[in-house]
Design a protein around this motif. Structure first.
Motif, mmCIF file in Angstrom:
data_model
loop_
_atom_site.group_PDB
_atom_site.id
_atom_site.type_symbol
_atom_site.label_atom_id
_atom_site.label_comp_id
_atom_site.label_asym_id
_atom_site.label_seq_id
_atom_site.Cartn_x
_atom_site.Cartn_y
_atom_site.Cartn_z
ATOM 1 N N ASP A 132 0.823 -1.211 0.000
ATOM 2 C CA ASP A 132 0.000 0.000 0.000
ATOM 3 C C ASP A 132 0.858 1.263 0.000
ATOM 4 O O ASP A 132 0.505 2.274 0.613
ATOM 5 C CB ASP A 132 -0.946 0.019 1.209
ATOM 6 C CG ASP A 132 -2.134 -0.902 0.989
ATOM 7 O OD1 ASP A 132 -2.734 -0.831 -0.102
ATOM 8 O OD2 ASP A 132 -2.466 -1.681 1.888
ATOM 9 N N GLY A 133 2.001 1.197 -0.663
ATOM 10 C CA GLY A 133 2.852 2.367 -0.803
ATOM 11 C C GLY A 133 3.794 2.600 0.356
ATOM 12 O O GLY A 133 4.617 3.511 0.311
ATOM 13 N N LEU A 134 3.707 1.796 1.413
ATOM 14 C CA LEU A 134 4.560 1.974 2.585
ATOM 15 C C LEU A 134 5.680 0.936 2.579
ATOM 16 O O LEU A 134 5.420 -0.267 2.442
ATOM 17 C CB LEU A 134 3.742 1.820 3.876
ATOM 18 C CG LEU A 134 2.676 2.884 4.151
ATOM 19 C CD1 LEU A 134 1.856 2.471 5.359
ATOM 20 C CD2 LEU A 134 3.313 4.236 4.399
ATOM 21 N N ILE A 135 6.924 1.392 2.718
ATOM 22 C CA ILE A 135 8.052 0.467 2.803
ATOM 23 C C ILE A 135 7.932 -0.345 4.089
ATOM 24 O O ILE A 135 7.736 0.208 5.178
ATOM 25 C CB ILE A 135 9.381 1.232 2.760
ATOM 26 C CG1 ILE A 135 9.617 1.794 1.345
ATOM 27 C CG2 ILE A 135 10.541 0.334 3.161
ATOM 28 C CD1 ILE A 135 10.859 2.628 1.211
ATOM 29 N N CYS A 136 8.002 -1.675 3.927
ATOM 30 C CA CYS A 136 7.850 -2.606 5.060
ATOM 31 C C CYS A 136 6.539 -2.375 5.804
ATOM 32 O O CYS A 136 6.425 -2.692 6.995
ATOM 33 C CB CYS A 136 9.037 -2.535 6.023
ATOM 34 S SG CYS A 136 10.639 -2.843 5.233
ATOM 35 N N THR A 137 5.569 -1.788 5.106
ATOM 36 C CA THR A 137 4.231 -1.509 5.627
ATOM 37 C C THR A 137 4.265 -0.657 6.884
ATOM 38 O O THR A 137 3.257 -0.538 7.585
ATOM 39 C CB THR A 137 3.465 -2.832 5.901
ATOM 40 O OG1 THR A 137 3.821 -3.795 4.901
ATOM 41 C CG2 THR A 137 1.968 -2.632 5.818
#
Length: 340
Positions: A305-310
């Motif tokens: 969802d566009g977040l590194i490592c969520t």
């Protein structure tokens, strides 16, 4: 291959240059057909040990021919949005084989004749691999939520009893973030419930503060040399760095310091940082640069969802190291207790 002075020299006994790559990881001998002795049986090209077949051919070594024309193959595999297998599968002789990206082993998240259905779209941003489809208030049909009576919204997260609209609720939960509740919680009627529950390190009106960002791999907060304020370290005098890990004092000469900061190719901190007391401090302007010699690019870490490592772990030289309770290539799977 063999390692010589920090570089791999690939072994090609027959002088055919079929083994190559920075770490000799590519072996194009895997593409040679046992019967014909040709690479990809002459009906494709080999890249790093894998055959990419010409239109009308398929198989590991392009050994099988399709019984329909390339035009018909493309037509059958084209999804309603004009993409081949919706960019979520592989087309083989007019049939789509959908990619399953769920590492838990449960098949069927992506399905349909042209892989047009993606059930992951029905799951919550912060916990997509739970069984909580449509926020528990609806049925997921081909990636879209059909909400039960009394609920509405893209993921049935919004009660009809709420005095504000879905858009107003989402906007109120976003704050300054691009995602509702900063991608760390669920939004209901303009109110954020931060996830996971009971972890007071994630807090704020819009879950915008993540104090886990202040911890190193051992769980030390700001290296023991500072305090954490809304996910950022405020260092004590004499210390600096993102995690207050660098001491301003240094007991070595400049020459000694530089010698410890040079990588195998003789470049100081890979040209992407400065050297302090024998340690590389990577450029703060390029937030994604990391590593002992600033050789790593954290943009290579998996996103969700566009977040590194969520946002549920730290990126360590291109790989996600997840915090306790999280798992998955992008730390997107919550393995802890269920949320209320």
């Amino acid at each position: 291959g063999t390692c010589q002075c920090g570089r791999c020299k690939c072994v090609n006994s027959e002088g055919n240059e079929l083994v190559y790559g920075k770490f000799c990881e590519c072996d194009d001998r895997e593409c040679i057909d046992d019967e014909t002795g040709e690479i990809c049986t002459g009906h494709g090209k080999c890249y790093c040990g894998n055959c990419y077949c010409e239109a009308g051919w398929h198989g590991d070594k392009c050994e099988f021919q399709c019984d329909i024309t390339p035009w018909e193959i493309k037509k059958r595999c084209t999804s309603p949005d004009g993409k081949i297998c919706s960019n979520r599968g592989t087309c083989v002789c007019g049939e789509c084989t959908c990619h399953d990206v769920d590492p838990t082993g449960d098949w069927g998240d992506i399905h349909g004749d042209t892989c047009e259905c993606d059930e992951r779209n029905c799951k919550a941003v912060y916990d997509r691999y739970s069984d909580d489809f449509c926020s528990g208030h609806g049925q997921c049909n081909c990636g879209r939520c059909d909400c039960k009576e009394g609920w509405m919204g893209k993921k049935c997260e919004h009660p009809h009893s709420c005095p504000m609209s879905v858009e107003e609720s989402t906007k109120k939960c976003q704050g300054n973030s691009n995602l509702p509740c900063s991608g760390r919680g669920r939004c209901e009627c303009g109110q954020c419930t931060c996830f996971p529950p009971g972890d007071n390190r994630v807090h704020g009106k819009n879950c915008e503060c993540d104090d886990r960002q202040c911890e190193n791999a051992d769980g030390d907060v700001c290296g023991g040399h500072g305090i954490c304020s809304c996910g950022r370290c405020i260092c004590q005098d004499g210390w600096f760095g993102k995690l207050c890990q660098h001491s301003r004092k240094c007991n070595m000469t400049e020459e000694e310091s530089r010698s410890l900061c040079e990588s195998a190719d003789g470049v100081l901190c890979s040209g992407k940082g400065s050297c302090h007391c024998g340690k590389c401090i990577c450029s703060p302007q390029e937030w994604y640069i990391s590593g002992d010699f600033c050789e790593c690019d954290d943009r290579d870490c998996d996103k969700h969802d566009g977040l590194i490592c969520t946002g549920n772990g730290v990126c360590s030289c291109g790989n996600c190291e997840c915090w306790e309770g999280w798992n998955g290539n992008a730390c997107e799977i919550w393995l802890g207790r269920e949320y209320p």
